[in-house]
Design an enzyme around this catalytic site. Structure first.
Site, PDB file in Angstrom:
ATOM      1  CG  ASP A 141       3.079   1.311   9.454  1.00 51.37           C
ATOM      2  OD1 ASP A 141       2.713   2.157  10.286  1.00 51.37           O
ATOM      3  OD2 ASP A 141       3.160   1.559   8.242  1.00 51.37           O
ATOM      4  NE  ARG A 169      -0.250   9.896  10.295  1.00 54.98           N
ATOM      5  CZ  ARG A 169      -0.610   8.782   9.672  1.00 54.98           C
ATOM      6  NH1 ARG A 169      -1.815   8.324   9.789  1.00 54.98           N
ATOM      7  NH2 ARG A 169       0.248   8.129   8.924  1.00 54.98           N
ATOM      8  CE  LYS A 221      -1.713   1.570   4.063  1.00 57.84           C
ATOM      9  NZ  LYS A 221      -1.447   2.990   4.331  1.00 57.84           N
ATOM     10  CG  ASN A 222       2.577   2.601   3.522  1.00 60.34           C
ATOM     11  OD1 ASN A 222       1.381   2.869   3.368  1.00 60.34           O
ATOM     12  ND2 ASN A 222       3.133   2.446   4.719  1.00 60.34           N
ATOM     13  CB  CYS A 250      -5.150   5.765  11.144  1.00 62.11           C
ATOM     14  SG  CYS A 250      -5.874   4.410  10.237  1.00 62.11           S
ATOM     15  NE  ARG A 272      -7.410   4.325   6.252  1.00 63.64           N
ATOM     16  CZ  ARG A 272      -7.854   5.533   6.594  1.00 63.64           C
ATOM     17  NH1 ARG A 272      -8.507   5.698   7.712  1.00 63.64           N
ATOM     18  NH2 ARG A 272      -7.608   6.563   5.852  1.00 63.64           N
TER      19      ARG A 272
END
Ligand code: UD1
Length: 417
Positions: free
Chosen positions: A306, A121, A22-23, A116, A398
């Protein structure tokens, strides 16, 4: 609202392909905005965060088509420079569109990103760097109004922290800037290298990605290319945690061992056996894990934030006390209260969580409130006695593609209702 029903204590076995990262997919999709022609992106996972990025691309005027894991993206007709609040709020990484849209159109108007709730952030590093590259950025009423009418200029950018998103944003913006941009204290994550590989295949001149100093020589235009997204190292770490908590042996196909070095070390210290071959990573857990000692989250190549939640869940049933120190995000222990409902013995204060391993967790009704926290509840439920019901699985979706299907195929008793 969907929930997951898990009956724990089933052994896992067999093999599975690890989904695309995903990243990596998110910044690469943003970077397609700079290109002319049709990009073919393979191994792109079907996730709500990816769909959110595709929504932004379509809104900006891109032609986007999906066939399974393959995406076709053509950005020739991009004219729009404004991204509405409703699209920006869907994911945190929408902020990497800032550099891309600004570099492509000389203008960008967007709101602050969502994502999230794992602590503050901020995006100050993104904004400071783009200003240093000549952008005029006005912040008003929750919107960022940005101009670079005569283009961005290459410069020296010294990051005060190796932010992944800021490094990506600057790298993308610098590709079409005039002159050379040098990023010092750049993030070194594998996803940065994947983004640079994609951009270099399109004709960008990026040197040193994956190291602390990245140099980008600006070019006048980028072509399109075909690119395969790397395997998701956090999904691989989560699957390892699932095997660890059930005393199982599984083969993770496509997983890249060098991307997982800091995670593999923790599992090896807790008596798991890991064999790396051309086929992938064979992970074999003992009946009961040994303690994980102290796990400190750090920028890559350190232990990834993560992976903290899934490994912490596995440590709940280890033989001994494990300590976790979360150094990247402030609010990343929200899964702990749910793990305690399942019988875990955890004390958390500030950045530190102390996990005293118990012989067994028991099934309970629990609720996920963020992506990796959701994954940790799945890990815990698989190892727990009895049935668990996990709500809030929109967070899981997600970042994990059909996770319940992947786990059922490995032998878990898990279904989505
Ligand atoms: C990316 C990952 C996320 C991962 C994180 C850290 C994506 C889509 N997401 O998020 O899964 O958890 O890296 O590995 O790739 N910071 C600032 N100012 C900024 C930017 C960041 O202070 O302008 C701080 C953040 O608050 C945080 C730290 O830097 O404390 C790391 O953030 P960053 O590396 O930017 O994470 P993301 O790119 O958001």
């Amino acid at each position: 609202m969907s929930r997951l029903l898990v009956t724990g204590r089933q052994k896992l076995s067999g093999e599975t392909y690890v989904q695309g990262a995903k990243n990596s997919a998110l910044p690469i999709l943003a970077a397609t905005i700079l290109t002319k022609g049709e990009n073919v992106i393979y191994n792109c996972p079907e996730l709500s965060d990816v769909e959110a990025s595709l929504g932004i691309l379509r809104y900006l005027g891109c032609d986007v088509r999906r066939s399974g894991q393959t995406l076709l993206v053509k950005a020739d007709d991009v004219k729009n420079y404004e991204i509405p609040d409703v699209l920006m709020r869907k994911t945190r990484s929408s902020i990497v569109f800032l550099g891309a849209v600004l570099a492509r159109t000389g203008r960008a108007k967007l709101s602050f990103p969502g994502g999230c709730e794992i602590g503050p952030r901020p995006i100050d590093l993104h904004l400071k760097a783009l200003r240093e590259m000549g952008a005029v950025i006005k912040e008003k009423h929750g919107y960022l109004d940005c101009y670079a009418s005569s283009g961005l200029k290459g410069t020296r950018v010294a990051l005060s922290f190796p932010s992944v998103g800021a490094t990506e944003d600057i790298m993308i913006a610098a590709c079409l800037a005039k002159g050379t941009t040098t990023i010092t204290n750049a993030a070194q994550e594998p996803e940065i290298c994947d983004l640079a590989d994609f951009l270099n295949k399109c004709g960008a001149k990026i040197y040193g990605a994956g190291e602390g100093v990245v140099v980008i020589d600006g070019v006048t235009a980028l072509n399109s290319t075909a690119h395969t997204i790397i395997a998701d190292r956090i999904v691989a770490a989560t699957l390892m945690s699932c095997a660890a908590t059930t005393g199982s042996e599984i083969l993770l196909k496509g997983a890249v061992a060098s991307h997982l070095a800091s995670i593999i070390t923790v599992f090896e210290d807790s008596d798991c056996k890991i064999k790396i071959s051309d086929k992938g990573i064979r992970f074999s857990a003992p009946e009961r894990l040994s303690t994980m000692h102290t796990v400190r989250t750090m920028p890559y190549p350190g232990f990834p934030t993560d992976a903290q939640a899934p490994l912490l869940a596995a440590s709940c049933v280890a033989n001994g006390t494990s300590v976790f120190v979360e150094n990247i995000f402030e609010n990343r222990y929200r899964h702990i209260s749910e793990l305690i409902r399942m019988g875990a013995s955890i004390k958390a204060e500030g950045r530190v969580a102390v996990v005293e391993g118990v012989e067994s967790l028991y099934g309970a009704s629990v609720e996920a409130v963020d992506l990796r926290g959701a994954a940790s509840l799945v890990v815990a439920a698989l190892g727990a006695e009895g049935e668990s019901e996990i709500s809030g699985i929109k967070y899981l979706e997600r970042g994990y593609e059909n996770f319940e299907v992947v786990l059922s195929e490995l032998g878990a008793d898990i279904k989505k209702i």
